[in-house]
Design a protein around this motif. Structure first.
Motif, PDB file in Angstrom:
ATOM      1  N   PRO A  73       0.970  -1.161   0.003  1.00 33.57           N
ATOM      2  CA  PRO A  73      -0.048   0.012   0.067  1.00 33.57           C
ATOM      3  C   PRO A  73       0.777   1.229  -0.078  1.00 33.57           C
ATOM      4  N   LEU A  74       2.007   1.240   0.586  1.00 27.27           N
ATOM      5  CA  LEU A  74       2.744   2.612   0.819  1.00 27.27           C
ATOM      6  C   LEU A  74       3.414   2.643  -0.713  1.00 27.27           C
ATOM      7  N   LEU A  77       0.731   4.171  -2.694  1.00 28.72           N
ATOM      8  CA  LEU A  77       0.382   5.533  -2.327  1.00 28.72           C
ATOM      9  C   LEU A  77       1.413   6.453  -2.907  1.00 28.72           C
ATOM     10  N   THR A 272       9.530  -1.968   3.258  1.00 30.28           N
ATOM     11  CA  THR A 272       8.536  -1.419   3.842  1.00 30.28           C
ATOM     12  C   THR A 272       9.001   0.078   4.237  1.00 30.28           C
ATOM     13  N   GLU A 273      10.127   0.025   4.868  1.00 32.09           N
ATOM     14  CA  GLU A 273      10.585   1.264   5.373  1.00 32.09           C
ATOM     15  C   GLU A 273      11.031   2.269   4.163  1.00 32.09           C
ATOM     16  N   GLY A 276       7.791   3.408   2.855  1.00 32.78           N
ATOM     17  CA  GLY A 276       7.160   4.731   3.765  1.00 32.78           C
ATOM     18  C   GLY A 276       7.738   6.121   3.356  1.00 32.78           C
ATOM     19  N   VAL A 277       9.113   6.087   3.317  1.00 34.46           N
ATOM     20  CA  VAL A 277       9.738   7.047   3.049  1.00 34.46           C
ATOM     21  C   VAL A 277       9.492   7.667   1.883  1.00 34.46           C
ATOM     22  N   LEU A 280       6.273   9.282   1.549  1.00 41.16           N
ATOM     23  CA  LEU A 280       6.532  10.762   2.269  1.00 41.16           C
ATOM     24  C   LEU A 280       7.099  11.484   1.366  1.00 41.16           C
ATOM     25  N   PHE A 283       4.926  12.823  -1.325  1.00 38.37           N
ATOM     26  CA  PHE A 283       3.961  13.977  -0.743  1.00 38.37           C
ATOM     27  C   PHE A 283       4.821  15.240  -0.787  1.00 38.37           C
ATOM     28  N   THR A 350      14.060  17.213  12.413  1.00 38.08           N
ATOM     29  CA  THR A 350      12.863  16.369  12.532  1.00 38.08           C
ATOM     30  C   THR A 350      11.703  17.259  12.775  1.00 38.08           C
ATOM     31  N   LEU A 353      10.893  18.356   9.450  1.00 34.01           N
ATOM     32  CA  LEU A 353      10.209  17.588   8.655  1.00 34.01           C
ATOM     33  C   LEU A 353       8.731  17.457   8.967  1.00 34.01           C
ATOM     34  N   THR A 357       5.621  18.165   6.732  1.00 34.33           N
ATOM     35  CA  THR A 357       4.688  17.083   6.099  1.00 34.33           C
ATOM     36  C   THR A 357       3.352  17.367   6.322  1.00 34.33           C
ATOM     37  N   ILE A 361       0.796  17.631   3.317  1.00 35.57           N
ATOM     38  CA  ILE A 361      -0.568  17.112   3.333  1.00 35.57           C
ATOM     39  C   ILE A 361      -1.727  18.143   3.359  1.00 35.57           C
ATOM     40  N   LEU A 370      -6.431  15.217  -1.726  1.00 33.86           N
ATOM     41  CA  LEU A 370      -6.395  14.282  -0.670  1.00 33.86           C
ATOM     42  C   LEU A 370      -7.425  12.842  -0.780  1.00 33.86           C
ATOM     43  N   VAL A 374      -6.170   8.942  -1.104  1.00 32.70           N
ATOM     44  CA  VAL A 374      -6.341   7.820  -0.195  1.00 32.70           C
ATOM     45  C   VAL A 374      -7.245   6.642  -0.861  1.00 32.70           C
TER      46      VAL A 374
END
Lengths: 535, 176
Positions: A73-74, A77, A272-273, A276-277, A280, A283, A350, A353, A357, A361, A370, A374
């Protein structure tokens, strides 16, 4: 194995494929056919209802609590965000401008963008449709021969499955790793080297890039030999942007994709990691793209939001630098001044970031993208995992009926040993590719044949790559190839179906050549994993 | 009866659209986990597990909605050659003999499975994980119930020839 078992397994196959072919949704055709046949088998005492009790734990273990598959799914996305926010479109347009002086420049850009984007979508239909809508009208307007344009788009659309990080490779890797373990245990090897999705990605890289290169070479040669088939873009004043600024706009998405893929291949991050990154990152790029605004968008985002996103991108790039130059562990007993400063900087980065983020969004929400992003992700994930659930129920019942013994028995009868069985499976997969999509074949065929095939000394990665390339060829082959149907669906009527068929033939030739090369030289698939990941 | 159908459909629509937001949640949790682990060397298992939860909810709760919008993948090579009438019958058979029994069987075996998990309020197998495996397992039951209800709703629409945007004589199968 008795003849009654054989009968029921055959009936199961016939009912399952029959119901798939008449158009019953695949997920339910597979599981429903299995249930119907199991009721009949129960009536003659061949099936025990208690087998069904394993269904929920199978669903739980195979589809739900499977960390590898959470990458899917990531990645979806990431792909949907790039597509909806027009980052993908910019990529194609800029690439075309950049390559307009090359023979067949637009065709070559289509291949390149297909290879890059497909990485993140990986479902043939989605890529072919997107590329067809985006580039086919432009190519035709520019005077490309319809068959050449259609062939280029179909081929570019299927390229994405073999080029990592495509989601079908994630699914294939997941299935292969289970099948390989099982097969090796069966022949008494209790500690086989596990096969990971990363291994499969590494294995697919050389064949995938090789294919993209061969496609482009073909397009380049056509561009030289038959320039009337693919005329160059007529020069317009606003096209004459400096090459540097074009490269600058190409850089961010390409960097993102390379970073995601690189971190997996170098063994730094799990798929997976990285996914995810990557999502992002998509995005953030989308936020930046939308905040910069263009004439065709009728909303405006206050500049400050765009700035926040840019800051977040800078912060995201700073974090790995900080990490490699200082010890940032929060659990250290003694924190030196240097480390303290680095930790402080990392915390600020961080924070930036996080804020960026949120801004990205917000920008996507404000532009109304959006909800579509999704639900788009939910749709593609759900249809893939619904098929996985259906196929899980199918293989559970298939095995309860003794289907695996039947398959082993049949494969032993094929002459030519392991190679003969491999060729037979390849042929089967090729034919099935006319009717079923990649994901379906991976879920139905792999659990049945892979545990048998992989009991010989066939390399699991090589096997996986051969299957992937084989399917890709199947999707291009008229009259049933999937890619052709999808393009037909979005192509204007002046592109005749026969044009599409004619256009893909050279690309099929390239596919067959590449497939033969990988078959004859397995190192093309196995060398990179052995170097990168020490397999 | 239309009211009954519409209630089911509104519920599935709401559930599917809400589940879709899990995608954003997954991304945020995954990135949080990556930053915590790779930058600060600080792994938080429950956040990593939250990604798995989001993943499971995303497709389990979306399946009913996807059935409503007729978007589950089908092979339409031969299907598209058939007359609208035949296609409608295939859809009726698909829903009544395939989708509904599958959903009911999953419900039948899924209920005791989830109940066992509830009985012990089953938590994570890892220390520091989310203590909610029983909720995750219940999602299988929700999946079965929503798909079954949606199958009934769509069947009623097809059989009683009620107006319908997605399954109308099976004409618009698989258009994206």
């Amino acid at each position: 194995m008795d003849s009654l078992q054989l009968t029921f397994v055959s009936i199961l196959f016939v009912v399952a494929f029959g119901s798939v072919l008449i158009g019953i949704p695949v997920a339910f055709a597979l599981s429903g056919a299995a249930l119907i046949v199991s009721v009949a088998a129960f009536a003659v005492g061949l099936f025990d209802v208690s087998y069904l009790a394993a269904i929920p734990s199978r669903i739980f273990g195979t589809a739900m609590f499977n960390e590898v598959l959470t990458a899917v799914p990531l990645f979806i996305l990431m792909g949907v965000v790039m597509e909806r926010s027009r980052v993908a479109e910019d990529l194609l347009v800029n690439m075309a401008k950049l390559s307009k002086r090359l023979p067949a420049g637009l065709g070559i850009s289509v291949t390149l963008v297909g290879a890059l984007l497909a990485a993140s979508t990986g479902i043939v239909g989605a890529t072919v449709v997107a590329m067809g809508l985006l580039s086919l009208p432009t190519m035709l307007k520019q005077g490309y021969r319809p068959s050449f344009a259609a062939g280029s788009i179909c081929a570019a659309g299927t390229l994405g499955q073999i080029i990592p990080p495509s989601i079908v490779l994630v699914f294939l890797g997941d299935q292969l790793s289970g099948a390989y373990m099982e097969a090796q245990r069966e022949i008494g090897n209790f500690s086989p080297d596990p096969v990971s999705v990363g291994d499969l990605f590494a294995g697919a890289l050389i064949p995938g890039i090789g294919l993209a290169f061969l496609y482009m070479l073909y397009q380049f040669v056509i561009g030289i030999l038959r320039p009337q088939d693919c005329p160059a873009l007529p020069s317009e004043p606003d096209d004459d942007l400096p090459v540097l600024s074009l490269l600058g706009s190409l850089f961010p998405p390409v960097f993102l994709i390379v970073a995601v893929l690189g971190s997996i291949l170098m063994g730094i991050a799990t798929p997976t990691e990285a996914a995810g990154v990557g999502a992002l990152g998509a995005f953030l790029l989308a936020g930046r793209r939308l905040a910069s605004g263009t004439e065709d968008d009728d909303f405006d985002v206050p500049v400050i939001w765009g700035r926040l996103v840019s800051l977040a991108i800078a912060a995201a790039l700073l974090l790995p630098v900080l990490r490699s130059s200082a010890d940032l562990r929060l659990t250290l007993d003694v924190i030196t001044i240097g480390n303290g400063i680095a930790i402080g900087l990392a915390m600020i980065a961080t924070l930036l970031l996080t804020v960026g983020t949120g801004a990205a969004i917000y920008i996507l929400a404000r532009c109304g993208h959006l909800p579509n992003v999704v639900t788009g992700t939910m749709r593609v994930s759900t249809l893939a995992f619904a098929i996985l659930i259906g196929a899980t129920i199918f293989s559970l019942i298939f095995r309860s009926l003794g289907g695996d013994e039947v398959v082993t028995h049949v494969m032993e009868k094929i002459p030519g040993g392991a190679t003969g069985a491999l060729l037979a499976v390849s042929l089967l997969v090729f034919v099935l590719g006319f009717f079923l999509d990649f994901i379906e074949i991976v879920f139905i065929i792999m659990p049945i044949v892979a545990p048998v095939i992989l009991q010989s000394d066939i390399d699991p990665i090589w096997f996986g790559i051969l299957i992937a390339m084989n399917l890709q060829t199947s999707f291009l082959t008229p009259p049933f190839g999937f890619a052709l149907f999808y393009l037909r669906g979005v192509a204007p009527p002046e592109v005749r179906t026969i044009d599409i068929y004619r256009g893909v033939i050279p690309f099929i030739g390239i596919q067959v050549f590449a497939l033969a090369m990988v078959f004859l030289f397995p190192a093309l698939a196995t060398w990179l994993p052995s170097v990168l990941l020490g397999r | 009866m239309l009211k009954f159908i519409e209630t089911i459909e509104a519920f599935n629509r709401l559930l599917g659209r809400s589940a879709a937001w899990c995608a954003i949640g997954m991304m945020l949790c995954q990135v949080f986990s990556v930053v915590a682990r790779y930058v600060f060397s600080y792994g938080i298992i429950s956040v990593q597990e939250a990604v798995v939860y989001g993943h499971a909810f995303l497709f389990l709760l979306g399946a009913g909605f996807l059935l409503q919008t007729n978007e589950h993948v089908r092979v339409d090579i031969f299907y598209n050659m058939l007359s609208p009438r035949t296609r409608r019958w295939i859809d009726v058979v698909a829903l009544s003999c395939f989708v509904l029994p599958v959903a009911l069987v999953i419900l039948w075996v899924g209920l005791p499975y989830a109940a066992r998990s509830w009985a012990t309020l089953e938590g994570s197998r890892q220390a520091g994980g989310i203590p909610g495996i029983f909720i995750l397992k219940s999602a299988i039951v929700v999946f079965a119930v929503t798909v079954a209800l949606q199958a009934v709703a769509t069947l009623l629409r097809l059989l009683c020839r009620l107006p319908d945007a997605h399954w109308r004589s099976g004409t618009e199968a698989r258009t994206h």
